[in-house]
Design a protein around this motif. Sequence first.
Motif, PDB file in Angstrom:
ATOM      1  N   ALA A 165     -12.781   0.045  18.510  1.00 22.02           N
ATOM      2  CA  ALA A 165     -11.808  -0.487  19.463  1.00 22.02           C
ATOM      3  C   ALA A 165     -10.447  -0.669  18.801  1.00 22.02           C
ATOM      4  N   LEU A 166     -10.451  -1.061  17.531  1.00 24.40           N
ATOM      5  CA  LEU A 166      -9.191  -1.199  16.802  1.00 24.40           C
ATOM      6  C   LEU A 166      -8.553   0.164  16.578  1.00 24.40           C
ATOM      7  N   VAL A 167      -9.379   1.156  16.271  1.00 28.52           N
ATOM      8  CA  VAL A 167      -8.874   2.510  16.076  1.00 28.52           C
ATOM      9  C   VAL A 167      -8.168   2.998  17.337  1.00 28.52           C
ATOM     10  N   GLY A 168      -8.754   2.700  18.496  1.00 28.79           N
ATOM     11  CA  GLY A 168      -8.129   3.105  19.754  1.00 28.79           C
ATOM     12  C   GLY A 168      -6.748   2.501  19.933  1.00 28.79           C
ATOM     13  N   ILE A 169      -6.599   1.229  19.595  1.00 28.15           N
ATOM     14  CA  ILE A 169      -5.290   0.578  19.698  1.00 28.15           C
ATOM     15  C   ILE A 169      -4.288   1.250  18.760  1.00 28.15           C
ATOM     16  N   ILE A 170      -4.726   1.544  17.540  1.00 28.72           N
ATOM     17  CA  ILE A 170      -3.829   2.143  16.544  1.00 28.72           C
ATOM     18  C   ILE A 170      -3.418   3.545  16.970  1.00 28.72           C
ATOM     19  N   GLU A 178       5.905   7.841  17.233  1.00 27.31           N
ATOM     20  CA  GLU A 178       5.505   8.584  16.036  1.00 27.31           C
ATOM     21  C   GLU A 178       5.897   7.866  14.744  1.00 27.31           C
ATOM     22  N   GLU A 179       6.851   6.954  14.798  1.00 26.97           N
ATOM     23  CA  GLU A 179       7.258   6.242  13.587  1.00 26.97           C
ATOM     24  C   GLU A 179       6.116   5.409  12.996  1.00 26.97           C
ATOM     25  N   TRP A 180       5.175   5.039  13.853  1.00 25.90           N
ATOM     26  CA  TRP A 180       4.037   4.271  13.360  1.00 25.90           C
ATOM     27  C   TRP A 180       3.208   5.071  12.354  1.00 25.90           C
ATOM     28  N   ARG A 181       3.190   6.393  12.511  1.00 27.03           N
ATOM     29  CA  ARG A 181       2.317   7.210  11.661  1.00 27.03           C
ATOM     30  C   ARG A 181       2.656   7.047  10.174  1.00 27.03           C
ATOM     31  N   ALA A 182       3.923   7.222   9.831  1.00 28.39           N
ATOM     32  CA  ALA A 182       4.318   7.117   8.429  1.00 28.39           C
ATOM     33  C   ALA A 182       4.123   5.691   7.904  1.00 28.39           C
ATOM     34  N   LEU A 183       4.483   4.701   8.726  1.00 29.17           N
ATOM     35  CA  LEU A 183       4.355   3.316   8.289  1.00 29.17           C
ATOM     36  C   LEU A 183       2.896   2.954   8.026  1.00 29.17           C
ATOM     37  N   LEU A 184       2.007   3.311   8.963  1.00 30.75           N
ATOM     38  CA  LEU A 184       0.597   2.956   8.811  1.00 30.75           C
ATOM     39  C   LEU A 184      -0.086   3.777   7.730  1.00 30.75           C
ATOM     40  N   TRP A 187       0.794   2.001   4.589  1.00 26.93           N
ATOM     41  CA  TRP A 187       0.046   0.740   4.515  1.00 26.93           C
ATOM     42  C   TRP A 187      -1.417   1.000   4.171  1.00 26.93           C
ATOM     43  N   GLY A 188      -2.007   2.018   4.772  1.00 30.33           N
ATOM     44  CA  GLY A 188      -3.402   2.345   4.480  1.00 30.33           C
ATOM     45  C   GLY A 188      -3.617   2.690   3.023  1.00 30.33           C
ATOM     46  N   ARG A 189      -2.665   3.391   2.420  1.00 30.81           N
ATOM     47  CA  ARG A 189      -2.785   3.722   0.999  1.00 30.81           C
ATOM     48  C   ARG A 189      -2.667   2.472   0.130  1.00 30.81           C
ATOM     49  N   ARG A 190      -1.850   1.528   0.565  1.00 38.22           N
ATOM     50  CA  ARG A 190      -1.669   0.298  -0.217  1.00 38.22           C
ATOM     51  C   ARG A 190      -2.919  -0.575  -0.223  1.00 38.22           C
ATOM     52  N   LEU A 191      -3.777  -0.411   0.765  1.00 40.20           N
ATOM     53  CA  LEU A 191      -4.974  -1.251   0.865  1.00 40.20           C
ATOM     54  C   LEU A 191      -6.034  -0.906  -0.170  1.00 40.20           C
ATOM     55  N   VAL A 192      -5.990   0.318  -0.664  1.00 45.61           N
ATOM     56  CA  VAL A 192      -7.094   0.825  -1.481  1.00 45.61           C
ATOM     57  C   VAL A 192      -7.261   0.035  -2.774  1.00 45.61           C
ATOM     58  N   GLY A 235      -5.678   9.988  12.201  1.00 43.02           N
ATOM     59  CA  GLY A 235      -4.522  10.869  12.166  1.00 43.02           C
ATOM     60  C   GLY A 235      -3.531  10.470  11.100  1.00 43.02           C
ATOM     61  N   LEU A 236      -4.019   9.803  10.046  1.00 49.34           N
ATOM     62  CA  LEU A 236      -3.163   9.348   8.969  1.00 49.34           C
ATOM     63  C   LEU A 236      -3.562  10.022   7.667  1.00 49.34           C
ATOM     64  N   ASP A 237      -2.605  10.197   6.777  1.00 49.01           N
ATOM     65  CA  ASP A 237      -2.878  10.746   5.455  1.00 49.01           C
ATOM     66  C   ASP A 237      -3.336   9.621   4.542  1.00 49.01           C
ATOM     67  N   ALA A 238      -4.430   9.859   3.819  1.00 43.03           N
ATOM     68  CA  ALA A 238      -4.956   8.832   2.910  1.00 43.03           C
ATOM     69  C   ALA A 238      -4.122   8.766   1.641  1.00 43.03           C
TER      70      ALA A 238
END
Length: 238
Positions: A165-170, A178-184, A187-192, A235-238
């Motif tokens: 359900a969270l994935v659907g919101i994202i 589309e600006e969300w793509r680069a930002l997220l 952020w996803g890479r920073r979480l690792v 749809g994000l780059d890891a």
Amino acid sequence: MVTWPWQRARPAGRTLRLRSRGDFGDVLRVDFEELAPDVDTFLGQAAYLQLGYFETLSQLIAPTPELSHKESLTRAAGAALIKHRELVAIVRDRGDDPLDVMLPFREPLDAFRRATHGARSLETMLSVHITAGMLDDFYLALSASYGTTGNRVAQILGEDDDRQALVGIITDAIASDEEWRALLALWGRRLVGDTLLIARAALRPRALDAAEEKRVEPVFTALLAGHSRRMAAIGLDA
């Protein structure tokens, strides 16, 4: 740097392994000797992590304007709370006090939640999806070391988490802007890094020698592969 408070001796012969393909996740089975934490550490961390995810998701409900998004957050938070309660039940069945078992991990895991809490709601949703996914995989791997107790934990962690359900919101947000793509993606890479520190700290509260590092490497390679798959699915780059 997170300081972990336990210094318990570990029983000889304890084994940590990643489950075979087809059990939980797509990771290869790897065995370790005497690297898994004691069962109280295992249960205390797992239970408090789920409580933390429930708290984080619950805090996002009120400021979220869309009713459908509120409902999605409620489902994901509810799934985390159910898992927390079921893990707490295992602790009680063992004759222990859940508060005593979880308390040593409150400070470091709260620090982890703060470090992975985004400035925006979408970042925080991604944090829960990514970090919970990686740590669920890790604790499922650890569960193989604890016999019947570990099997019960694996069953709980394998239950539906409603995080899709969270994935659907994202993904909806990315589609609309589309600006969300680069930002997220950033952020996803920073979480690792923070998430892998939590996993490494669970193994043993000391530096691993060269041989142990070699045995551990496939585990973290598998966790990173799972992270890449989750990011790609959004749809994000890891």
